[in-house]
Design a protein around this motif. Structure first.
Motif, PDB file in Angstrom:
ATOM      1  N   SER A 161      43.995  57.164  19.777  1.00 48.21           N
ATOM      2  CA  SER A 161      45.219  57.915  19.521  1.00 48.21           C
ATOM      3  C   SER A 161      45.617  58.827  20.674  1.00 48.21           C
ATOM      4  O   SER A 161      46.665  59.472  20.611  1.00 48.21           O
ATOM      5  N   SER A 198      40.084  49.775  15.839  1.00 48.00           N
ATOM      6  CA  SER A 198      39.982  50.841  14.840  1.00 48.00           C
ATOM      7  C   SER A 198      38.797  50.648  13.917  1.00 48.00           C
ATOM      8  O   SER A 198      38.405  51.584  13.207  1.00 48.00           O
ATOM      9  N   ALA A 229      39.618  60.648  12.336  1.00 51.39           N
ATOM     10  CA  ALA A 229      41.083  60.593  12.251  1.00 51.39           C
ATOM     11  C   ALA A 229      41.664  61.813  12.927  1.00 51.39           C
ATOM     12  O   ALA A 229      41.045  62.891  12.965  1.00 51.39           O
ATOM     13  N   THR A 230      42.877  61.652  13.456  1.00 51.98           N
ATOM     14  CA  THR A 230      43.604  62.790  14.011  1.00 51.98           C
ATOM     15  C   THR A 230      44.244  63.563  12.855  1.00 51.98           C
ATOM     16  O   THR A 230      44.357  63.070  11.727  1.00 51.98           O
ATOM     17  N   GLU A 285      47.310  64.299  12.659  1.00 56.96           N
ATOM     18  CA  GLU A 285      48.543  63.589  12.324  1.00 56.96           C
ATOM     19  C   GLU A 285      48.261  62.466  11.346  1.00 56.96           C
ATOM     20  O   GLU A 285      49.003  62.271  10.375  1.00 56.96           O
ATOM     21  N   GLN A 286      47.190  61.701  11.585  1.00 60.26           N
ATOM     22  CA  GLN A 286      46.821  60.633  10.662  1.00 60.26           C
ATOM     23  C   GLN A 286      46.437  61.179   9.291  1.00 60.26           C
ATOM     24  O   GLN A 286      46.622  60.512   8.273  1.00 60.26           O
ATOM     25  N   ASN A 293      43.235  56.431   6.679  1.00 57.98           N
ATOM     26  CA  ASN A 293      44.079  56.239   7.848  1.00 57.98           C
ATOM     27  C   ASN A 293      43.331  56.293   9.176  1.00 57.98           C
ATOM     28  O   ASN A 293      43.920  55.977  10.215  1.00 57.98           O
ATOM     29  N   GLY A 294      42.097  56.736   9.146  1.00 54.81           N
ATOM     30  CA  GLY A 294      41.344  56.881  10.384  1.00 54.81           C
ATOM     31  C   GLY A 294      40.661  55.598  10.819  1.00 54.81           C
ATOM     32  O   GLY A 294      40.943  54.509  10.317  1.00 54.81           O
ATOM     33  N   CYS A 295      39.737  55.733  11.746  1.00 54.15           N
ATOM     34  CA  CYS A 295      38.998  54.583  12.255  1.00 54.15           C
ATOM     35  C   CYS A 295      37.532  54.710  11.864  1.00 54.15           C
ATOM     36  O   CYS A 295      37.080  55.774  11.419  1.00 54.15           O
TER      37      CYS A 295
END
Length: 1008
Positions: free
Chosen positions: A723, A815, A832-833, A835-836, A982-984
């Protein structure tokens, strides 16, 4: 003492007593003296004051006391360092590879008579005001250090540690042994039988060819002694350990007469600690301990052997062996050992003839030398990595020739001058060490454990005064000829080589034995084991709130919202040169930070750029040999580094690469330091093929070891890279892709050295430009002016050509990624960020307490206590949030636990009160409240300003942290759900471990 261990453990060994006139800036010029009641001969709470003195290196007044009843030793080092430390250590000898002292170290902190909770230790880490809280087992001792910014809090920790050491619950509760050491696990009657245990998992992850080579060498050199046994425990031997053995070990060695207690820092009430210690020690009678080694059988003639280390099939084996050559120094006197200690440092130095000759003889090998004094006899040990089995004789001949060369020629004056300069800087900058008290206490304890002398560490420092004296008196030549030549027949050579396929065989053999064990169980035994395993996996969380409250000495209301702030200027002149100057309260020393624009480097040359930066400083220049270059760097570029840096930008590219150079220097040396940097960056030569090949081999070897021991950092870097385009550039340039590139670079060097040199010169030419430079500096006003002149001279020597930035289209990590490593344990990540995760405003200080709450209340009880992982890392920074299991025997179960976190957090919130939450705030707050060194703090201001961040935003985070309330907790549950949704994710482990996950789990599987 084992000098090699101490050098790797604590950098303070390189301080020199004769240079103590440069007092650390963060410590007071005159420390608080011990109270008048601590006069020699006084008796305080059962302790007699034996001596008072000074430890000038720490600006500390020292007091040694003996417990009248047991003879236990207590050592106070009182100064004005507010990061106070307490440590109690015991001599814990080894007699096998089971790891009994290590298991007991874990079990010690699993509850005690006064504090009966197996969870309390981790609760205290996460819920009280500490800056350091741990325990460790070494070859000769087990140590229990803790630190706090509060003296009252430190006293409570001392009480907890003392009761844990002398009254552990493990005597009555076998389940603690089974949890920490090993146990059988069975998920269902049809499942295979497995082995679990915290220490068992930890040591599977700690195992490496390098550590195995050390143990193999010491067993061969000192047969029948404690040397060479694995203090942590060999995974193959841990399951043979019994509960009774652990209890017997405690009875034998955990005794006040076998202890050293160290108390460090701004201690206003030493008597309170002595009262606590007397209460803990008084139930015991004095006891004499004998740590002799009657079964030791001295080696009397040369020994040579080869040992195999099991690895998986397909593991790279070329240049992967490790050779130890040990010279027994029979009857070496104390003075001779002091000389040998410094001699081994000189032989290990990158400028030594030994290192230079080895490059010519074995370009892929790297060598170090140390004095071993932990064994029954002193010995000098040569360690060569990057070896092959057939290289041993060449290595031996190189050592003999180099030692004779050293004995004949000695060491050059410029190297001695460089050492003196480096030690001066080390002493002057000691206050930059954040955990100074903890480190000093462990150093002192280790030296005491090997010598019985509480002042042994101080004496080892004082010996640093003799580098030049021993040269002048011919002492180096004398001991070298006496002990390190072919005349010494007591030489032991042990080479440890990788054995592909053996790891699979070991695992198959273990599986067969476990199947046999299960087959011998009755149906009732199987049902009981299934039930026990299930009960452990779904065990209830222990309520320790009352015990935690009992051990808390600081409240949130007492926490000050204040930090060290710095005045700084940030000016960009008409030519585009940016200067950031930070005023720091230091005299005559400064911290330099330079950025040179590297945006002209095309994509195909990114890895060549990183290789260039890795090589400079180890090669000849147009003016100096590589040996002289090493010495000059020690002299003028203290704590120096030249590395790749990436700054995020607002343009379409989103980032810009730079070369970052940073170092510390005295005002008198500042101009010379810039001149040397210029020489390294733009006058390095690339014609010494053997030396370059040796360095590339070392780079690969170091990265390979990192992948085996610290793969979680690679996972985290690759996760962030998905990201962050700038971070992806850095990861691509320095990570797995670079590791594979090094093989191609090596091939080009071998096939066409002129083409290789031309590539390096091309990179050199692209970098030779001062346009868009950033010059950062931290020091006092006079130092800032002095640096300005030196920096201007440096910039004037560079062309100022417009930089045409390149565009980059780099591969992005998947991811969902699997990473195959040679390991029997795993590392499982989610990231995850913000934002995510849908978090507006990004990071806040409250998230530190949240991560502590989730770690302590959910992740550690589940992953460590119930599923046998050694640990878990959970944190958040300004980029995002991560969870990483560490030395984990599982994969699927761990991700299942991660998926439960949002639901469990909701349940946890229902029982959470503000008092408990305040504990997590306290623990997190201690990180913000801990002051850094003066130059370290100033450097962080420079980097923050360069990155466009508020250098004093820590105040905001401290405020946010203190404002966190119980009703705020549920707002974080959706964030955790989004982290998972939503993260990896990634797993690092063996191929067989990755194969346990459903097909398609990983979008990509890589093998470093």
């Amino acid at each position: 003492m084992n000098k090699r261990l101490l050098r790797s453990l604590l950098s303070l060994m390189v301080c020199m007593a004769m240079l103590l006139s440069l007092a650390p800036a963060a410590l007071a010029e005159s420390a608080n003296a011990p109270s008048t009641e601590m006069a020699v001969g006084a008796v305080i709470h059962g302790f007699e004051v034996v001596e008072n003195g000074e430890f000038a290196l720490l600006n500390a007044k020292t007091t040694v006391l003996r417990h009248q009843k047991t003879g236990a030793t207590v050592f106070f080092l009182i100064n004005e360092d507010t990061n106070r430390a307490f440590d109690i250590s015991f001599v814990t000898p080894l007699s096998d590879d089971k790891g009994i002292p290590h298991v007991f170290e874990h079990s010690t902190l699993d509850g005690s008579k006064k504090y009966p909770s197996a969870s309390l230790f981790f609760n205290l880490i996460y819920q009280t005001y500490n800056t350091y809280m741990n325990a460790a087992t070494y070859q000769v001792m087990t140590t229990y250090p803790v630190a706090s910014l509060s003296e009252a809090q430190l006293l409570k920790y001392a009480d907890f540690y003392l009761d844990s050491c002398f009254n552990p619950m493990i005597y009555e509760d076998e389940s603690l042994f089974r949890s920490e050491a090993w146990r059988y696990s069975l998920e269902s009657a049809d499942s295979p039988l497995t082995i679990s245990g915290t220490v068992y998992s930890e040591m599977q992850g700690a195992a490496s060819l390098e550590t195995s080579a050390s143990y193999n060498a010491m067993k061969a050199a000192f047969p029948g002694s404690h040397m060479g046994y694995n203090q942590g425990g060999e995974p193959t031997e841990i399951p043979s350990m019994t509960w009774q053995e652990v209890k017997d070990y405690h009875t034998a060695y955990y005794h006040p007469s076998n202890s050293l207690t160290t108390v460090y820092g701004a201690i206003d009430d030493p008597a309170a600690f002595l009262a606590l210690l007397d209460e803990a020690f008084s139930p015991y009678e004095a006891k004499t301990f004998d740590f002799s080694t009657p079964d030791y059988t001295p080696v009397t003639s040369p020994v040579e052997k080869v040992c195999q280390y099991p690895v998986y099939e397909g593991t790279e084996t070329e240049n992967a062996a490790v050779t130890y050559i040990t010279f027994i120094c029979e009857n070496a006197t104390e003075e001779e050992q002091n000389v040998l200690d410094l001699l081994t440092m000189l032989l290990s130095d990158s400028s030594s003839a030994l290192v230079s000759n080895l490059v010519d003889a074995l370009p892929n090998a790297d060598i170090s030398v140390y004095l071993e004094t932990d064994g029954p006899e002193p010995a000098v040990v040569f360690v060569a990595t990057g070896m092959n089995e057939g290289d041993v004789q060449t290595l031996r001949e190189c050592i003999y020739a180099s030692v004779l060369e050293f004995a004949e020629n000695g060491v050059s004056q410029n190297i001695l001058d460089a050492i003196a300069s480096s030690l001066t800087m080390e002493t002057a900058l000691m206050s930059e060490e954040s955990d100074l008290g903890v480190n000093m206490a462990q150093n002192i304890a280790y030296c005491w454990a090997t010598t019985g002398d509480v002042h042994a560490y101080e004496k080892s420092i004082a010996n640093m005064d003799n580098f030049e004296k021993y040269q002048t008196e011919g002492k180096y030549a004398e001991v070298a000829k006496k002990y390190l030549t072919e005349d010494n027949q007591r030489v032991i050579t042990v080479t440890t080589v990788p054995a592909p396929g053996q790891q699979e065989a070991i695992e198959a053999d273990l599986a067969a034995k476990l199947a046999e064990t299960k087959a011998a169980m009755s149906a009732e035994e199987i049902d009981q084991l299934v039930a026990d395993t299930a009960a452990l996996a779904s065990g209830s969380m222990e309520d320790t709130s009352e015990l935690v409250a009992q051990l808390q000495a600081v409240t949130v209301d007492n926490l000050p919202e204040e930090i060290r702030t710095y005045d700084y200027t940030d000016v960009t002149d008409a030519s585009g040169i940016r200067r950031i100057d930070v005023t720091a309260d230091v005299d005559g020393i400064g911290q330099t930070y330079i950025l040179l624009d590297a945006a002209a480097i095309p994509q195909e040359d990114i890895h060549w750029l990183n290789l260039y930066l890795n090589l400079i400083g180890s090669l000849d220049t147009t003016e100096h040999s590589s040996a002289d270059v090493y010495a000059l760097q020690s002299r003028y570029l203290y704590d120096g580094a030249v590395k790749l840096a990436v700054l995020n930008t607002d343009d379409a590219q989103g980032f810009r690469p730079y070369i970052r150079a940073s170092w510390k220097a005295t005002d008198a040396d500042m101009a010379a330091s810039y001149a040397l940097l210029n020489e390294l960056l733009f006058e390095s030569e690339f014609t010494d093929t053997a030396l370059i090949a040796s360095n590339i081999a070392l780079f690969r070897q170091t990265m390979k070891q990192s992948y085996e021991q610290e793969i979680y950092m690679t996972q985290l870097y690759r996760a962030v890279s998905q990201s962050d385009v700038g971070f992806n550039f850095y990861t691509y340039a320095t990570g797995v892709d670079y590791y594979h590139f090094l093989s191609d670079a090596q091939a080009l060097l071998e096939s066409d050295p002129e083409a290789f040199a031309a590539k390096m010169k091309h990179i050199q030419a692209l970098l030779h430009n001062g346009a868009n430079a950033v010059i950062g500096f931290a020091g006092n006003a006079a130092s800032i002016e002095n640096n300005r002149a030196a920096a201007d001279s440096f910039l004037a020597s560079l062309p100022m050509a417009e930089v045409a930035p390149q565009t980059y289209d780099l591969p992005v990590p998947a991811s969902a990624e699997g990473i195959v490593i040679n390991s029997t344990v795993n590392f499982n990540l989610v990231y995850a960020t913000f934002e995510q995760m849908g978090v507006e405003g990004g990071f806040s200080g409250a998230m530190d307490a949240m991560c502590s709450l989730v770690s302590d209340g959910l992740l550690y009880p589940l992953l460590r206590d119930q599923y046998g992982a050694y640990g878990v890392f959970h944190g958040a920074d300004e980029d995002g949030m991560y969870i990483i299991s560490y030395r984990d025997p599982n994969v699927a179960q761990t991700f299942t636990v991660y998926n439960y976190v949002p639901m469990l957090l909701q349940q946890l919130q229902m029982s959470l009160d503000q008092e408990t939450l305040d504990g997590y705030i306290l623990s997190s707050y201690s990180y913000y409240a801990l002051s850094s060194g003066e130059l370290t703090g100033a450097l962080s201001v420079i980097t923050d300003v360069v990155n466009g961040d508020d250098p004093f935003r820590r105040l905001q985070w401290m405020h946010e942290l203190k404002q966190l309330k119980v009703e705020d907790i549920m707002a974080f549950a959706p964030m955790y759900q989004a982290l998972l949704d939503n993260g990896c994710m990634s797993t690092a482990g063996s191929q067989s471990a990755l194969n346990t996950m459903p097909a398609g789990t990983y979008e990509n599987i890589i093998k470093p």
